[in-house]
Design a protein around this motif. Structure first.
Motif, PDB file in Angstrom:
ATOM      1  N   GLN A 139       0.833  -1.197   0.000  1.00 28.14           N
ATOM      2  CA  GLN A 139       0.000   0.000   0.000  1.00 28.14           C
ATOM      3  C   GLN A 139       0.869   1.250   0.000  1.00 28.14           C
ATOM      4  N   LYS A 140       0.218   2.401  -0.198  1.00 26.16           N
ATOM      5  CA  LYS A 140       0.957   3.653  -0.324  1.00 26.16           C
ATOM      6  C   LYS A 140       1.723   3.980   0.948  1.00 26.16           C
ATOM      7  N   HIS A 141       1.054   3.804   2.102  1.00 28.38           N
ATOM      8  CA  HIS A 141       1.680   4.131   3.378  1.00 28.38           C
ATOM      9  C   HIS A 141       1.765   2.888   4.256  1.00 28.38           C
ATOM     10  N   TYR A 142       2.791   2.844   5.058  1.00 26.86           N
ATOM     11  CA  TYR A 142       3.010   1.705   5.959  1.00 26.86           C
ATOM     12  C   TYR A 142       2.082   1.819   7.164  1.00 26.86           C
ATOM     13  N   ASP A 143       1.247   0.833   7.379  1.00 27.52           N
ATOM     14  CA  ASP A 143       0.305   0.811   8.500  1.00 27.52           C
ATOM     15  C   ASP A 143       0.877  -0.067   9.612  1.00 27.52           C
ATOM     16  N   ALA A 144       1.680   0.550  10.490  1.00 22.39           N
ATOM     17  CA  ALA A 144       2.391  -0.217  11.513  1.00 22.39           C
ATOM     18  C   ALA A 144       1.441  -0.934  12.459  1.00 22.39           C
ATOM     19  N   ALA A 145       0.366  -0.280  12.855  1.00 23.72           N
ATOM     20  CA  ALA A 145      -0.529  -0.846  13.870  1.00 23.72           C
ATOM     21  C   ALA A 145      -1.047  -2.227  13.473  1.00 23.72           C
ATOM     22  N   SER A 146      -1.517  -2.362  12.245  1.00 23.51           N
ATOM     23  CA  SER A 146      -2.067  -3.657  11.821  1.00 23.51           C
ATOM     24  C   SER A 146      -0.966  -4.622  11.388  1.00 23.51           C
ATOM     25  N   ILE A 147       0.068  -4.091  10.740  1.00 21.73           N
ATOM     26  CA  ILE A 147       1.119  -4.966  10.214  1.00 21.73           C
ATOM     27  C   ILE A 147       1.927  -5.606  11.339  1.00 21.73           C
ATOM     28  N   GLU A 148       2.209  -4.855  12.407  1.00 19.36           N
ATOM     29  CA  GLU A 148       2.996  -5.436  13.496  1.00 19.36           C
ATOM     30  C   GLU A 148       2.262  -6.606  14.142  1.00 19.36           C
ATOM     31  N   LYS A 149       0.979  -6.460  14.353  1.00 19.28           N
ATOM     32  CA  LYS A 149       0.198  -7.581  14.908  1.00 19.28           C
ATOM     33  C   LYS A 149       0.181  -8.754  13.941  1.00 19.28           C
ATOM     34  N   GLU A 150       0.068  -8.459  12.663  1.00 16.14           N
ATOM     35  CA  GLU A 150       0.043  -9.508  11.638  1.00 16.14           C
ATOM     36  C   GLU A 150       1.359 -10.284  11.615  1.00 16.14           C
ATOM     37  N   MET A 151       2.468  -9.561  11.728  1.00 20.09           N
ATOM     38  CA  MET A 151       3.764 -10.238  11.700  1.00 20.09           C
ATOM     39  C   MET A 151       3.984 -11.059  12.977  1.00 20.09           C
ATOM     40  N   GLN A 152       3.544 -10.541  14.118  1.00 17.43           N
ATOM     41  CA  GLN A 152       3.669 -11.295  15.368  1.00 17.43           C
ATOM     42  C   GLN A 152       2.884 -12.588  15.301  1.00 17.43           C
ATOM     43  N   GLN A 153       1.711 -12.530  14.663  1.00 18.73           N
ATOM     44  CA  GLN A 153       0.895 -13.732  14.503  1.00 18.73           C
ATOM     45  C   GLN A 153       1.599 -14.720  13.568  1.00 18.73           C
ATOM     46  N   LEU A 154       2.223 -14.201  12.507  1.00 21.09           N
ATOM     47  CA  LEU A 154       2.976 -15.047  11.577  1.00 21.09           C
ATOM     48  C   LEU A 154       4.092 -15.787  12.310  1.00 21.09           C
ATOM     49  N   TRP A 155       4.839 -15.088  13.134  1.00 26.29           N
ATOM     50  CA  TRP A 155       5.953 -15.705  13.865  1.00 26.29           C
ATOM     51  C   TRP A 155       5.452 -16.765  14.837  1.00 26.29           C
ATOM     52  N   GLU A 156       4.347 -16.446  15.520  1.00 32.09           N
ATOM     53  CA  GLU A 156       3.829 -17.386  16.509  1.00 32.09           C
ATOM     54  C   GLU A 156       3.277 -18.646  15.840  1.00 32.09           C
ATOM     55  N   GLU A 157       2.531 -18.456  14.772  1.00 30.61           N
ATOM     56  CA  GLU A 157       1.931 -19.605  14.086  1.00 30.61           C
ATOM     57  C   GLU A 157       2.981 -20.522  13.484  1.00 30.61           C
ATOM     58  N   ASN A 158       4.104 -19.950  13.074  1.00 29.35           N
ATOM     59  CA  ASN A 158       5.147 -20.752  12.438  1.00 29.35           C
ATOM     60  C   ASN A 158       6.311 -21.082  13.375  1.00 29.35           C
ATOM     61  N   ASP A 159       6.144 -20.750  14.655  1.00 29.95           N
ATOM     62  CA  ASP A 159       7.130 -21.149  15.661  1.00 29.95           C
ATOM     63  C   ASP A 159       8.535 -20.686  15.280  1.00 29.95           C
ATOM     64  N   ILE A 160       8.638 -19.466  14.811  1.00 30.86           N
ATOM     65  CA  ILE A 160       9.887 -18.970  14.236  1.00 30.86           C
ATOM     66  C   ILE A 160      11.013 -18.920  15.257  1.00 30.86           C
ATOM     67  N   TYR A 161      10.699 -18.602  16.535  1.00 32.87           N
ATOM     68  CA  TYR A 161      11.762 -18.323  17.500  1.00 32.87           C
ATOM     69  C   TYR A 161      11.973 -19.435  18.520  1.00 32.87           C
ATOM     70  N   SER A 162      11.474 -20.615  18.252  1.00 31.64           N
ATOM     71  CA  SER A 162      11.675 -21.719  19.192  1.00 31.64           C
ATOM     72  C   SER A 162      13.141 -22.112  19.272  1.00 31.64           C
ATOM     73  N   TYR A 163      13.551 -22.475  20.479  1.00 28.10           N
ATOM     74  CA  TYR A 163      14.903 -22.996  20.678  1.00 28.10           C
ATOM     75  C   TYR A 163      14.950 -24.413  20.129  1.00 28.10           C
TER      76      TYR A 163
END
Length: 794
Positions: free
Chosen positions: A2-26
């Motif tokens: 999109q034209k402008h970066y929407d941090a409020a919605s995108i940050e939550k979306e990315m956090q959900q992506l990381w959690e769902e895909n277990d990105i930071y597990s040891y």
């Protein structure tokens, strides 16, 4: 995009992506080296503030950096939720005093409040995009941690390093508990120096004191044996004013000749020196101050009064009896309890201690064996160790803490230890499963709990699950890194070193990374206790974004203090807007990018400018790796900023813009080379910034690169660095930027539009760069709007 970066919605979306895909597990992989981080468990004592964001984010950036360098990352998070800080929070929230509740009631309220704040803390850290493995979370009072803490306490008892004794102890009359030397802070207070006459052989010896309320407890006068004024009195007896007690006059070389009158009264107890003399000269004890901060009822004039009122009344009585020779107003340093700010007293009490004075030389040696970042912080640790005066008192007369797992035989007083297999235990509700050696079968439980530092000092062992059935045997000690702020060097850093050496014979970690403070005003840190953090992190994240805060937190040299106001976030937002627009521009020209070029062994025929920007990125990665290996996240970020703003945006994108827009003039192969270069340049710039602004870089990656790359997340990619530096192409880049700068400067100084054509422009450069400039001449002419370009050697 999109034209402008929407941090409020995108940050939550990315956090959900990381959690769902277990990105930071040891994930332990024995083919890779493990990088383990001993993260400070924040005390549950109030709301987190911008200072926490500052220091914890700096440490989290290192976790991301090491992950992108191919390490197994062990990154846990804990909560220091037991002890006096939590109790005081409960008292504040419920408007009550712990001493007015039963232990069970207070413990229940502490548990409720701790869980509430831990939920809030976790939510905040997640909203900041912390790459923590939350499966590794611990609390300092949960059953597993309590068992480990008690197990290690018993280990110290068996080794003779933990012991109990009745002796003078630092005591907070407000919190009504013993405290340790590390919990003291000194504050300046105005008081009076009172000159009072003691009588010796019908003569007056004048003593100056700030504590006249302790006159009843004076057990000796001390004179420096080298003091020619008074040494004739040594060995004689003196009579105390008001109370008419006969006391000895003793000589000691530690008496300061030029302080007061040079004669010092020793009371039980006014300060640490009194306790040393009391012990050294086997002086009697006279009770004056009680644990609740009042004067013993038996003492004439002031019995039952609180200390400050007693001082006022005793001075009035001295005046009334013409026993106050003179009085001087002075400012002096007073020891106070860091938790409540109240002045600390010294009273005799039976407490549990860990021996820290015996092995001071070993702790000093440890300072040289640990890598301090910044190195200047090492001196703070050394100074603390050198000035230790007391063993570490770990028992507290409070409620919400790890119980000291001890009973005492009612018959002979012997200490009874539980069996390790029965841990965790609460001696108040359980009895020993054995009899005493004396045959006794009835026992008195220990009522004190451990100081919260006694448990948080074993975080390396908690992380490893020391001697638990599921012990993490692969997690080596020393751990890789300890991160913390500098004000707890004397507590958390020091205590952890002590405990690790006692329990394992090893250092707790290899490196220690010390952050600075965020200041509310000059010299005053933002803290929960001072309530001077006006803007809550939650509001700041909502209004400005987590990435903006993270970028700001990485602006300073490690260990440096900084000020904060909302305006400090404007550079972050300008940068994020620039990255967004540069990415959009790049993707606009990569819509027809040939994916096969990424798989082809033969790269497109790159022009010198293309080779330069890729080599410049590689060079920046090398530089930043060296800086980040030294934990200089701020200096590394500034290197990346220079690369992005100046090299990539100001120079490279400008010089290839015409090539991208006009392949019919420059050639399809040449445009393809620019596309290939932009693809890898932007991807690697995003990888560099990913450790700082994880949400925006992830979103940009997912918006375009994910289609081409194998990694599900940019945060699982690695920084790929070529150690062989092409100095020739880097040198050309410096010359190219100089040339572009000269063109812009000439047009600006002559009030010409940047689109105004220069009929002729002459480049004079070193012979080794001539060929580069010839091959790059079409791009330079288009970028500078130049008619004839002449290239000559110097």
């Amino acid at each position: 995009m999109q034209k402008h970066y929407d941090a409020a919605s995108i940050e939550k979306e990315m956090q959900q992506l990381w959690e769902e895909n277990d990105i930071y597990s040891y994930r332990y992989d024995n083919q890779k080296q493990t990088y383990s981080i001993d993260t400070p468990p924040p005390t549950v004592s109030g709301q987190l503030h911008i200072g926490h964001i500052f220091s914890y984010t700096q440490a989290e950036i290192i976790a991301r950096f090491k992950r992108m360098h191919g390490y197994n990352i062990f990154y846990p998070f804990g909560f220091d939720d037991n002890g006096l800080p939590t109790e005081r929070l409960v008292e504040k929230e419920y408007h009550l005093l712990a001493r007015n509740l039963s232990r069970e009631e207070m413990t229940t309220k502490c548990t409720e409040v701790a869980q509430k704040y831990e939920h809030e803390f976790t939510s905040l850290w997640k909203s900041m995009g912390f790459s923590v493995d939350w499966n590794l979370q611990y609390e300092t009072i949960n059953p597993t941690t309590t068992r480990i803490s008690q197990r290690l306490f018993l280990d110290l008892v068996k080794k003779g390093k933990a012991y109990t004794k009745e002796a003078p102890v630092l005591w907070c009359t407000e919190c009504q508990t013993s405290i340790a030397q590390a919990e003291l802070e000194t504050v300046e207070k105005d008081t009076s120096f009172n000159y009072i006459p003691f009588e010796v052989d019908n003569e007056q010896l004048i003593v100056a004191t700030t504590r006249p309320e302790l006159l009843y407890g004076v057990v000796a006068l001390f004179i420096n044996s080298q003091d020619s004024r008074y040494k004739k009195y040594i060995g004689k007896k003196a009579i105390t004013p008001l109370y008419k007690h006969e006391i000895p006059i003793l000589g000691d070389d530690n008496v300061e000749l030029d302080k007061g009158t040079g004669i010092v009264m020793c009371a039980t107890f006014g300060d640490i020196t009194d306790t040393k003399w009391y012990d050294k000269y086997q002086l009697p004890y006279k009770k004056v101050i009680l644990p609740n901060g009042t004067i013993d009822n038996e003492i004439p004039f002031i019995g039952g009064l609180r200390v400050e009122k007693a001082r006022e009344i005793i001075i009035e009585e001295l005046v009334k009896q013409n026993l106050l020779i003179k009085q001087e107003t002075m400012t002096h340093l007073v020891a106070s309890h860091e938790r409540c700010g109240k002045s600390v007293e010294i009273i005799p009490s039976k407490q549990w201690y860990i021996d820290i004075l015996t092995d001071k030389d070993r702790y000093l040696q440890a300072a040289d064996e640990i890598n301090w970042h910044p190195i200047s912080m090492k001196n703070r640790y050394i100074s603390w160790v050198q000035n230790l005066k007391w063993d570490w008192c770990i028992s507290r007369q409070r409620y919400f803490g790890v119980p000291i797992p001890i009973w005492y035989c009612k018959k002979c007083g012997a200490v009874i230890l539980p069996q390790e297999k029965d841990l965790p235990i609460n001696p108040l509700g359980e009895t020993p499963k054995t009899i005493c050696k004396c045959g006794g079968t009835t026992f008195i439980p220990e009522t004190a709990v451990m100081d919260t530092w006694a448990t948080s000092s074993i975080t390396p062992q908690i992380n490893r699950k020391w001697h638990e059935h599921d012990e993490r045997l692969e997690l080596e000690i020393p751990m890789s890194l300890r991160t913390q702020a500098h004000e707890i060097i004397r507590t958390w850093a020091f205590y952890t070193i002590v405990r690790s050496l006692y329990h394992t014979g090893k250092l707790p970690w290899k490196d220690i990374m010390i952050s600075g403070f965020v200041l509310a005003k000059k010299g005053e840190k933002i803290s929960k206790s001072k309530n001077n953090g006006k803007l809550s992190p939650k509001i700041l994240i909502t209004e400005h974004s987590a990435d903006a805060l993270r970028y700001w937190a990485a602006n300073t040299k490690l260990g440096a203090d900084t000020f904060f106001s909302e305006s400090e976030l404007m550079p972050s937002k300008r940068f994020m807007n620039k990255l967004w627009n540069a990415s959009k521009f790049s993707f606009m020209h990569l819509q027809d990018f040939d994916k096969n070029l990424l798989l082809c062994k033969n790269k497109p025929h790159l022009l010198p400018a293309d080779k330069w920007i890729l080599e410049q990125i590689n060079q920046t990665m090398l530089t930043c790796t060296k800086l980040l290996d030294q934990y200089e996240i701020g200096l590394a970020r500034h290197e990346i900023d220079d690369l992005f703003w100046k090299d990539f945006c100001d120079d490279y994108l400008e010089i290839v813009k015409d090539r991208l827009y006009k392949p019919h003039i420059h050639g399809e192969k040449e445009r393809c080379a620019a596309q290939y270069t932009i693809y890898y340049a932007l991807l690697n710039i995003l990888k560099l910034y990913a450790i700082y602004i994880p949400h925006q870089t992830e979103y940009i990656y997912q918006s375009f690169f994910r289609v081409y790359e194998k990694c599900i997340s940019i945060h699982l990619m690695e920084w790929k660095i070529n150690e062989e530096i092409n100095n020739s192409i880097l040198g050309f880049g410096i010359e190219l930027k100089r040339v572009l700068g000269e063109i812009r400067k000439y047009k600006s100084e002559n009030n010409l539009s940047m689109k105004t054509e220069l009929k002729e422009f002459i480049i004079i450069t070193d012979a080794i760069y001539i060929d580069y400039f010839i091959r790059e001449s079409k791009d330079i002419k288009a970028c500078g709007t130049i008619g004839d370009l002449i290239i000559n050697t110097r």
